[in-house]
Design an enzyme around this catalytic site. Sequence first.
Site, PDB file in Angstrom:
ATOM      1  N   ASP A  53     -31.464 -21.956  -1.750  1.00  0.00           N
ATOM      2  CA  ASP A  53     -32.190 -21.719  -2.991  1.00  0.00           C
ATOM      3  C   ASP A  53     -32.338 -20.210  -3.125  1.00  0.00           C
ATOM      4  OD1 ASP A  53     -33.927 -21.436  -5.109  1.00  0.00           O
ATOM      5  OD2 ASP A  53     -35.365 -22.930  -4.402  1.00  0.00           O
ATOM      6  N   TYR A 141     -31.894 -16.129 -22.354  1.00  0.00           N
ATOM      7  CA  TYR A 141     -30.677 -15.984 -21.561  1.00  0.00           C
ATOM      8  C   TYR A 141     -30.054 -14.610 -21.784  1.00  0.00           C
ATOM      9  CZ  TYR A 141     -25.874 -16.801 -19.986  1.00  0.00           C
ATOM     10  OH  TYR A 141     -24.645 -16.712 -19.363  1.00  0.00           O
ATOM     11  N   SER A 178     -21.747 -27.143 -16.424  1.00  0.00           N
ATOM     12  CA  SER A 178     -22.960 -26.782 -17.153  1.00  0.00           C
ATOM     13  C   SER A 178     -22.687 -26.660 -18.649  1.00  0.00           C
ATOM     14  CB  SER A 178     -23.552 -25.481 -16.606  1.00  0.00           C
ATOM     15  OG  SER A 178     -22.674 -24.394 -16.801  1.00  0.00           O
TER      16      SER A 178
END
Length: 240
Positions: A53, A141, A178
Amino acid sequence: MRLKGKRAFITAAGQGIGRAIAESYIREGATVLATDLNAALLDGLDCETFALDVRDKAAVFEAVAEAAPDILVNCAGFVHAGDILTATDDDFDFAFGLNVKAQFHTMQAALPGMLERGGGSIVNIASVASSIIAAPNRCVYGASKAAVIGLTKSVAVDYVTKGIRVNCICPGTVDSPSLHDRLRAMGDYDEARRAFEARQPMGRIGTAQEIAHLAVYLGSDESAFTTGQAHVIDGGWAAA
């Protein structure tokens, strides 16, 4: 074997751009350590792999220090949709935590070893949707990826005399799992895909392998005179 003798640490290598880069680096002779939040996605890669992570600073520092990479490739990221009025504080914090702060930490972790060994190459994945061009409904983003470009240039300038090069890749729309998730979330998959294809003047979306080719070049000694650059690879979108 353009990367023979080099050690590479790659984040988000389970699928999409990260996977393509890991596979290309392996083919080019690098010793690759591939990581992903989901370890199962790393199955099939012919290299050392483990779950990571990248938002866990302590885990990142431990993993990068142990890997001692000559090349660091930062691929982890997330695309939030929406404009400034629909974006939330949680969206903003998550985007900057994953898209920017994680790269900040991996670079902090990798640089001491690179300095000790006398050089290295860092490749960050940014986006053309950033400070380069505005994309609709990509407020958070775009802001985070603009920050990646700024971070890349700053670190490059600070270490240009130390044998360390830092560049970022700014893709346009690239075929990936994605992307397909985002297209399905828009309601009409086929219509959304046609719209995404049309915004590139070449009339198609890119492939993850096309991004990987550039990542190989930036990781290799072929790009020894290149640092601090945002390399656009977007089918002509930003030039239109």
